[in-house]
Design a protein around this motif. Structure first.
Motif, PDB file in Angstrom:
ATOM      1  N   TYR A 178       0.670  -1.069   0.075  1.00 20.32           N
ATOM      2  CA  TYR A 178       0.009  -0.039   0.037  1.00 20.32           C
ATOM      3  C   TYR A 178       0.861   1.339  -0.020  1.00 20.32           C
ATOM      4  CZ  TYR A 178      -3.316   3.558   1.366  1.00 20.32           C
ATOM      5  OH  TYR A 178      -4.142   4.483   1.428  1.00 20.32           O
ATOM      6  N   HIS A 227      -5.479  -0.982   2.502  1.00 15.16           N
ATOM      7  CA  HIS A 227      -5.964  -0.528   1.195  1.00 15.16           C
ATOM      8  C   HIS A 227      -7.365   0.116   1.145  1.00 15.16           C
ATOM      9  CE1 HIS A 227      -2.447  -2.072  -0.833  1.00 15.16           C
ATOM     10  NE2 HIS A 227      -2.939  -1.600  -2.000  1.00 15.16           N
ATOM     11  N   ALA A 245      -2.063   4.060  -4.800  1.00 15.33           N
ATOM     12  CA  ALA A 245      -2.619   2.761  -4.573  1.00 15.33           C
ATOM     13  C   ALA A 245      -4.009   3.004  -5.613  1.00 15.33           C
ATOM     14  CB  ALA A 245      -3.547   2.745  -3.193  1.00 15.33           C
ATOM     15  N   TYR A 277      -7.112  -1.907  -9.391  1.00 18.73           N
ATOM     16  CA  TYR A 277      -7.607  -1.439  -8.251  1.00 18.73           C
ATOM     17  C   TYR A 277      -9.075  -1.181  -7.980  1.00 18.73           C
ATOM     18  CZ  TYR A 277      -8.073   1.228  -4.115  1.00 18.73           C
ATOM     19  OH  TYR A 277      -8.662   1.904  -2.986  1.00 18.73           O
ATOM     20  N   ASN A 294      -1.561  -5.474   4.756  1.00 23.89           N
ATOM     21  CA  ASN A 294      -1.636  -4.772   3.512  1.00 23.89           C
ATOM     22  C   ASN A 294      -2.719  -4.683   2.752  1.00 23.89           C
ATOM     23  OD1 ASN A 294      -0.081  -3.427   1.511  1.00 23.89           O
ATOM     24  ND2 ASN A 294      -0.414  -5.122   0.118  1.00 23.89           N
TER      25      ASN A 294
END
Ligand SMILES: Cc1cc2nc3c(=O)[nH]c(=O)nc-3n(C[C@H](O)[C@H](O)[C@H](O)COP(=O)(O)O)c2cc1C
Length: 195
Positions: free
Chosen positions: A50, A95, A55, A61, A91
């Motif tokens: 991240y 996000h 991101a 994504y 992780n």
């Protein structure tokens, strides 16, 4: 009541992961009960470390975010690493947060020591993200509860059946109220998540 959508997350990158075996089992149980189940396994779908600056630009994504948004119940399976959750799981959790608010976390920990500190840390993360958790976590031990990619313990099977049942029932109740609160006008923690 409608069955909740479930996102089941494998928090280990290890090939012979026992967390993967158990998440696979609960995913099957959720599916058999009529839930839509999405399994997220970072061994098959690697997720970059991240970085708040980049991101949103990661390939895939938006799709991943949509999968998290679709979920009513987030079932997390992580190994105990140094009394904490795995880096892969942390992780993933780093996000997102808006996407978790008002949803139900159900946690499963592979540990040699009952995984209590891991369960507590997952509860802390849920609280920080305004998510609910089941009032208990399930933990198990490799080579005792899971052998050769199979669950061999009746006790673990029963605990997982309880988790799946509770996550379905309470997940559906919370999802119904969450949807009402997101379109409602009353004050409450979800008011800030209205669009
Ligand atoms: C880096 C590392 C740290 C670990 N730390 C702990 C620990 O603090 N306590 C514990 O009970 N087990 C610990 N373990 C053992 C794992 O939790 C255990 O092997 C688990 O079953 C692995 O799950 P997996 O097969 O899904 O990866 C550790 C393992 C690794 C690789």
């Amino acid at each position: 009541m409608t069955e909740p959508n479930v996102l089941a997350v494998v928090g280990s990158l290890q090939k012979g992961s026992v967390s993967r075996v158990v998440i696979g089992h609960v995913a099957e149980q959720f599916g058999a009960a009529g839930c839509k189940v999405d399994v997220l396994d970072f061994l098959k779908e690697p997720l970059a470390l991240y970085n708040p600056d980049t991101a949103h630009e990661l390939p895939g994504y938006a799709e991943l975010q949509a999968r998290v948004e679709r979920a009513d119940v987030i079932c997390l399976g992580t190994p105990d690493y140094h009394g904490s959750l795995s880096g892969a799981m942390k992780n993933f959790l780093d996000h997102f947060w808006h996407e978790f608010a008002g949803k139900l976390f159900a946690t499963i920990v592979a540990s040699h020591e009952k995984g209590l500190t891991v369960t507590d840390q997952l509860r802390t993360i849920a609280r920080q993200c305004y998510a609910w958790t089941l009032p208990y976590g399930v933990s198990f031990t490799e080579d005792i509860d899971v052998e050769d990619d199979k669950i061999v313990s009746d006790t673990l099977r029963k605990r997982l059946a309880m988790l799946v049942r509770d996550a379905r029932i309470y997940g559906a109740l919370l999802a119904q109220q969450r949807r009402a609160d997101l379109i409602g006008r009353e004050p409450g923690f979800l008011a800030r998540h209205r669009r």
